[in-house]
Design an enzyme around this catalytic site. Sequence first.
Site, PDB file in Angstrom:
ATOM      1  N   ARG A  63       0.818  -1.220   0.000  1.00 37.30           N
ATOM      2  CA  ARG A  63       0.000   0.000   0.000  1.00 37.30           C
ATOM      3  C   ARG A  63       0.850   1.269   0.000  1.00 37.30           C
ATOM      4  O   ARG A  63       0.392   2.337  -0.386  1.00 37.30           O
ATOM      5  CB  ARG A  63      -1.037   0.013   1.126  1.00 37.30           C
ATOM      6  N   TYR A 116     -10.415  21.239 -13.375  1.00 34.74           N
ATOM      7  CA  TYR A 116     -11.070  20.006 -13.823  1.00 34.74           C
ATOM      8  C   TYR A 116     -12.309  19.782 -12.932  1.00 34.74           C
ATOM      9  O   TYR A 116     -12.252  20.017 -11.715  1.00 34.74           O
ATOM     10  CB  TYR A 116     -10.073  18.839 -13.718  1.00 34.74           C
ATOM     11  N   ASP A 187      -1.328  21.684 -11.119  1.00 26.04           N
ATOM     12  CA  ASP A 187      -1.701  20.504 -11.894  1.00 26.04           C
ATOM     13  C   ASP A 187      -1.098  20.671 -13.285  1.00 26.04           C
ATOM     14  O   ASP A 187      -1.505  21.556 -14.047  1.00 26.04           O
ATOM     15  CB  ASP A 187      -3.232  20.387 -11.946  1.00 26.04           C
ATOM     16  N   LYS A 212      -3.371  10.504 -18.561  1.00 28.21           N
ATOM     17  CA  LYS A 212      -3.376  11.282 -19.790  1.00 28.21           C
ATOM     18  C   LYS A 212      -2.038  11.090 -20.525  1.00 28.21           C
ATOM     19  O   LYS A 212      -1.712   9.990 -20.910  1.00 28.21           O
ATOM     20  CB  LYS A 212      -3.683  12.736 -19.444  1.00 28.21           C
TER      21      LYS A 212
HETATM   22  N1  PLP Z   1      -6.463  16.906 -13.423  1.00 28.20           N
HETATM   23  C1  PLP Z   1      -6.829  17.207 -14.686  1.00 28.20           C
HETATM   24  C2  PLP Z   1      -6.359  18.492 -15.304  1.00 28.20           C
HETATM   25  C3  PLP Z   1      -7.646  16.331 -15.402  1.00 28.20           C
HETATM   26  O1  PLP Z   1      -8.007  16.643 -16.650  1.00 28.20           O
HETATM   27  C4  PLP Z   1      -8.094  15.138 -14.764  1.00 28.20           C
HETATM   28  C5  PLP Z   1      -8.969  14.179 -15.476  1.00 28.20           C
HETATM   29  O2  PLP Z   1      -9.470  14.456 -16.536  1.00 28.20           O
HETATM   30  C6  PLP Z   1      -7.702  14.872 -13.456  1.00 28.20           C
HETATM   31  C7  PLP Z   1      -6.880  15.778 -12.819  1.00 28.20           C
HETATM   32  C8  PLP Z   1      -8.147  13.635 -12.747  1.00 28.20           C
HETATM   33  O3  PLP Z   1      -7.407  12.555 -13.194  1.00 28.20           O
HETATM   34  P1  PLP Z   1      -7.929  11.014 -13.187  1.00 28.20           P
HETATM   35  O4  PLP Z   1      -9.029  10.936 -14.197  1.00 28.20           O
HETATM   36  O5  PLP Z   1      -6.716  10.249 -13.558  1.00 28.20           O
HETATM   37  O6  PLP Z   1      -8.410  10.727 -11.814  1.00 28.20           O
END
Ligand code: PLP
Length: 404
Positions: A63, A116, A187, A212
């Site tokens: 974990r 997001y 991010d 992504k």
């Molecule tokens: N941050 C951004 C900018 C995103 O576009 C996304 C998902 O689309 C996330 C975080 C969340 O990621 P995950 O879908 O891998 O949980």
Amino acid sequence: MMKPRSNKRQGPSTRAIHLGYDPASENGALTPPVYMTSTYAFESVEQGAEIFEGKREGYIYGRTKNPTQGLLEERIADLEGAEAGLVVSSGMGAISATLWTLLKAGDRIVADKILYGNTFALLTKGLSKFGVGVDLVDFKDHDAVARAAPGARVLYFETPANPNLRVIDIATVTGIARRAGAVSIVDNTFATPILQRPIELGADLVVHSATKYLGGHGDLLAGVAVGKADVIHEIRMNGLRYLTGAVVAPLTAFLVLRGLKTLELRVRQHSHSALAIAQLLAEHPGIASLAYPGLPGSPDHAVAMGQMSAGGGLVAFELKGGYAAGVAFMNALGIASRAVSLGDAETLVQHPASMTHATYGAEERARHGISDSLIRMSVGLENTEDLIDDVEAALGAISGKVSP
Ligand code: PLP
């Protein structure tokens, strides 16, 4: 032991392919092995106790860490120019493990208004429920950020932001955070460390949806946080170990390691095709608005080019004729798939208001500038000319049917 194949002077692809792994240590296996184990045997009770106490390096239980995951963490931290990294099961896992570790009831987080959709939900529906104050501010308004920052524990933003590719000036905002004594978190999912390294511009922590571009093939979910070693350790031992339990599977870590080997190549190609599509859209009479950070004349182009080496793979735009025209355009595309997510080999097109940003609610979207006719395209790795033909044909198919 052979001489290490990678060093800090080498380029990102060389390091992403070689850093931290010597095939001789694994029977000559060229690719790092997947350690399919949930627990680790100690040679003695005393040795186990020393590992538990942190007096000796070693693995305890799946974990907190696995060797395949450990190599991936080392490579991502290296690409981002950070001391240490943590890989978990999704981008939301990384963001929530980080924020649940740093924040407690009574603290305040100041975040950009464009996020997001599920990060927005985590802040406004999750953290707020447990007594964390949440202020959403326009991070392009630096005076507003400076007014909101004093007393905040965390400043949080995305750049380019999901879904409308707004670009935030990283050095300016992280400077405001530092002066206010707040932890800055960026991010970096859309840009990736190939195009932009927020740590070098003053960020304390960088988070990613590795689902992504880092993974890059639409076949996994994973998340990343990188930063100072002591903070990452704290997030691992609290945010990952018991606050979320968002463990990445060893096989998934292996797939992201594989993705990293072609990250630079892919991101350059995504950016090349996205720029070509943005140029096509910019000239087209049916386009009402367009955002592509790499395109001269696009909003935020100057700020973007001060901190990114290319525009990235996403294009956001609105068609004259609003939502109806947008739907007709998306349905007319032949190569592009209508799907959420981004950063895959396949071109993906989606409608944020009804999909990724439905969590905002209509009134909040209007207030935060996420228009109902916005389309977000993640430009894939198909041949540029084929993508151009596809977009041109879809624009042609709808012109005349939907009045401008
Ligand atoms: N941050 C951004 C900018 C995103 O576009 C996304 C998902 O689309 C996330 C975080 C969340 O990621 P995950 O879908 O891998 O949980």
